[in-house]
Design a protein around this motif. Structure first.
Motif, PDB file in Angstrom:
ATOM      1  N   THR A 103       0.833  -1.197   0.000  1.00 13.03           N
ATOM      2  CA  THR A 103       0.000   0.000   0.000  1.00 13.03           C
ATOM      3  C   THR A 103       0.869   1.249   0.000  1.00 13.03           C
ATOM      4  OG1 THR A 103      -1.708  -1.189   1.222  1.00 13.03           O
ATOM      5  CG2 THR A 103      -1.839   1.208   1.239  1.00 13.03           C
ATOM      6  N   GLU A 104       0.591   2.130  -0.951  1.00 12.25           N
ATOM      7  CA  GLU A 104       1.276   3.413  -1.031  1.00 12.25           C
ATOM      8  C   GLU A 104       0.333   4.510  -0.558  1.00 12.25           C
ATOM      9  OE1 GLU A 104       4.068   2.729  -4.989  1.00 12.25           O
ATOM     10  OE2 GLU A 104       2.229   3.920  -5.144  1.00 12.25           O
ATOM     11  N   LEU A 105       0.859   5.392   0.275  1.00  9.45           N
ATOM     12  CA  LEU A 105       0.127   6.578   0.699  1.00  9.45           C
ATOM     13  C   LEU A 105       0.842   7.787   0.118  1.00  9.45           C
ATOM     14  CD1 LEU A 105      -1.861   8.319   2.276  1.00  9.45           C
ATOM     15  CD2 LEU A 105      -0.433   7.986   4.307  1.00  9.45           C
ATOM     16  N   HIS A 106       0.217   8.411  -0.861  1.00 10.91           N
ATOM     17  CA  HIS A 106       0.771   9.612  -1.477  1.00 10.91           C
ATOM     18  C   HIS A 106       0.261  10.807  -0.678  1.00 10.91           C
ATOM     19  CE1 HIS A 106       2.345   7.655  -5.136  1.00 10.91           C
ATOM     20  NE2 HIS A 106       1.405   6.766  -4.824  1.00 10.91           N
ATOM     21  N   TRP A 107       1.174  11.528  -0.042  1.00 11.24           N
ATOM     22  CA  TRP A 107       0.838  12.643   0.829  1.00 11.24           C
ATOM     23  C   TRP A 107       1.206  13.937   0.110  1.00 11.24           C
ATOM     24  CZ3 TRP A 107      -2.182  13.216   4.751  1.00 11.24           C
ATOM     25  CH2 TRP A 107      -2.087  14.357   5.554  1.00 11.24           C
ATOM     26  N   TYR A 108       0.194  14.679  -0.315  1.00 10.90           N
ATOM     27  CA  TYR A 108       0.376  15.937  -1.037  1.00 10.90           C
ATOM     28  C   TYR A 108       0.215  17.097  -0.056  1.00 10.90           C
ATOM     29  CZ  TYR A 108      -0.558  12.874  -5.018  1.00 10.90           C
ATOM     30  OH  TYR A 108      -0.525  11.845  -5.935  1.00 10.90           O
ATOM     31  N   TYR A 109       1.135  18.044  -0.102  1.00 11.50           N
ATOM     32  CA  TYR A 109       1.065  19.176   0.827  1.00 11.50           C
ATOM     33  C   TYR A 109       1.775  20.378   0.238  1.00 11.50           C
ATOM     34  CZ  TYR A 109       5.850  17.811   1.950  1.00 11.50           C
ATOM     35  OH  TYR A 109       7.178  17.501   1.858  1.00 11.50           O
ATOM     36  N   ASP A 110       1.416  21.534   0.739  1.00 10.88           N
ATOM     37  CA  ASP A 110       2.071  22.776   0.348  1.00 10.88           C
ATOM     38  C   ASP A 110       3.485  22.748   0.910  1.00 10.88           C
ATOM     39  OD1 ASP A 110       3.071  25.466   0.348  1.00 10.88           O
ATOM     40  OD2 ASP A 110       1.025  26.212   0.232  1.00 10.88           O
ATOM     41  N   ALA A 111       4.477  23.003   0.080  1.00 10.32           N
ATOM     42  CA  ALA A 111       5.875  22.929   0.504  1.00 10.32           C
ATOM     43  C   ALA A 111       6.188  23.892   1.649  1.00 10.32           C
ATOM     44  CB  ALA A 111       6.794  23.210  -0.687  1.00 10.32           C
ATOM     45  N   GLU A 112       5.387  24.930   1.814  1.00  9.18           N
ATOM     46  CA  GLU A 112       5.623  25.893   2.887  1.00  9.18           C
ATOM     47  C   GLU A 112       4.801  25.597   4.140  1.00  9.18           C
ATOM     48  OE1 GLU A 112       5.408  29.913   1.501  1.00  9.18           O
ATOM     49  OE2 GLU A 112       6.583  29.453  -0.278  1.00  9.18           O
ATOM     50  N   ASP A 113       4.070  24.507   4.138  1.00 10.17           N
ATOM     51  CA  ASP A 113       3.231  24.129   5.277  1.00 10.17           C
ATOM     52  C   ASP A 113       3.950  23.074   6.113  1.00 10.17           C
ATOM     53  OD1 ASP A 113       1.300  23.295   7.077  1.00 10.17           O
ATOM     54  OD2 ASP A 113      -0.296  23.149   5.580  1.00 10.17           O
ATOM     55  N   ASP A 114       4.697  23.539   7.111  1.00  8.84           N
ATOM     56  CA  ASP A 114       5.469  22.629   7.953  1.00  8.84           C
ATOM     57  C   ASP A 114       4.586  21.661   8.723  1.00  8.84           C
ATOM     58  OD1 ASP A 114       7.776  23.913   7.117  1.00  8.84           O
ATOM     59  OD2 ASP A 114       7.893  25.195   8.890  1.00  8.84           O
ATOM     60  N   VAL A 115       3.407  22.107   9.136  1.00  7.14           N
ATOM     61  CA  VAL A 115       2.506  21.253   9.912  1.00  7.14           C
ATOM     62  C   VAL A 115       2.044  20.059   9.064  1.00  7.14           C
ATOM     63  CG1 VAL A 115       0.272  21.154  11.087  1.00  7.14           C
ATOM     64  CG2 VAL A 115       1.781  23.125  11.425  1.00  7.14           C
ATOM     65  N   ALA A 116       1.665  20.317   7.822  1.00  8.50           N
ATOM     66  CA  ALA A 116       1.216  19.232   6.944  1.00  8.50           C
ATOM     67  C   ALA A 116       2.359  18.271   6.639  1.00  8.50           C
ATOM     68  CB  ALA A 116       0.640  19.800   5.654  1.00  8.50           C
ATOM     69  N   GLU A 117       3.544  18.810   6.434  1.00 14.83           N
ATOM     70  CA  GLU A 117       4.697  17.943   6.175  1.00 14.83           C
ATOM     71  C   GLU A 117       4.986  17.066   7.386  1.00 14.83           C
ATOM     72  OE1 GLU A 117       9.372  18.141   4.787  1.00 14.83           O
ATOM     73  OE2 GLU A 117       8.345  19.994   5.313  1.00 14.83           O
ATOM     74  N   GLU A 118       4.973  17.662   8.576  1.00 15.91           N
ATOM     75  CA  GLU A 118       5.226  16.903   9.800  1.00 15.91           C
ATOM     76  C   GLU A 118       4.147  15.852  10.041  1.00 15.91           C
ATOM     77  OE1 GLU A 118       5.673  19.809  12.899  1.00 15.91           O
ATOM     78  OE2 GLU A 118       7.463  20.666  11.956  1.00 15.91           O
ATOM     79  N   PHE A 119       2.897  16.170   9.698  1.00 12.59           N
ATOM     80  CA  PHE A 119       1.826  15.191   9.837  1.00 12.59           C
ATOM     81  C   PHE A 119       2.112  13.983   8.938  1.00 12.59           C
ATOM     82  CE2 PHE A 119      -2.372  13.351   9.058  1.00 12.59           C
ATOM     83  CZ  PHE A 119      -2.848  13.238  10.353  1.00 12.59           C
ATOM     84  N   GLY A 120       2.522  14.234   7.717  1.00 14.38           N
ATOM     85  CA  GLY A 120       2.870  13.140   6.817  1.00 14.38           C
ATOM     86  C   GLY A 120       4.024  12.306   7.361  1.00 14.38           C
ATOM     87  N   GLN A 121       5.014  12.961   7.949  1.00 10.26           N
ATOM     88  CA  GLN A 121       6.138  12.230   8.549  1.00 10.26           C
ATOM     89  C   GLN A 121       5.668  11.389   9.729  1.00 10.26           C
ATOM     90  OE1 GLN A 121       8.854  15.451   9.286  1.00 10.26           O
ATOM     91  NE2 GLN A 121       9.618  15.448   7.185  1.00 10.26           N
TER      92      GLN A 121
END
Length: 130
Positions: free
Chosen positions: A93-111
């Motif tokens: 299963t692949e989870l493709h996580w798309y987020y705004d590159a300037e949105d640290d919160v969304a990036e951290e959520f994906g991590q």
């Protein structure tokens, strides 16, 4: 299995769950007044699908949420936990996580997702939020 197609509203994401193709997607914003009421039918559909034999070799999940509130976060964690179980049991299963590159919160959520749900192969797509 059927396809679930729900158009986005101002407070709920667009949903495209094509079970026969093994592709699930959520995009837009998620801050419904009652997140459980919105997400429970989706969780139930995924649970029903997960109980069936899976003919496709890969499950692909695409999440492009530009905003989601805390109650949506709880429901999303439930969805990802369910999908992690599918991945652990029998299906890559692949989870493709798309987020705004300037949105640290969304990036951290994906991590955080990649740590909390290790059976999901999280693929990051900065600059491509919904």
């Amino acid at each position: 299995m059927h396809t679930i197609s729900i158009p986005a509203t101002a407070t709920t994401p667009a949903v495209e769950f094509d079970f026969s193709a093994g592709r699930l997607s959520l995009s837009g914003e998620s801050w419904p007044e009652n997140a459980a009421a919105f997400y429970r039918p989706l969780l139930a559909a995924v649970e029903g699908w997960a109980e069936q034999p899976q003919p496709q070799p890969m499950l692909s999940i695409h999440v492009a949420l530009s905003y989601f509130n805390s109650s949506s976060t709880k429901m999303l964690f439930g969805l990802f936990a369910l999908l992690n179980g599918v991945a652990e049991g029998r299906q890559p299963t692949e989870l493709h996580w798309y987020y705004d590159a300037e949105d640290d919160v969304a990036e951290e959520f994906g991590q955080e997702l990649s740590v909390d749900f290790p059976a999901l192969e999280v693929i990051f797509h900065p600059g491509e939020a919904g």
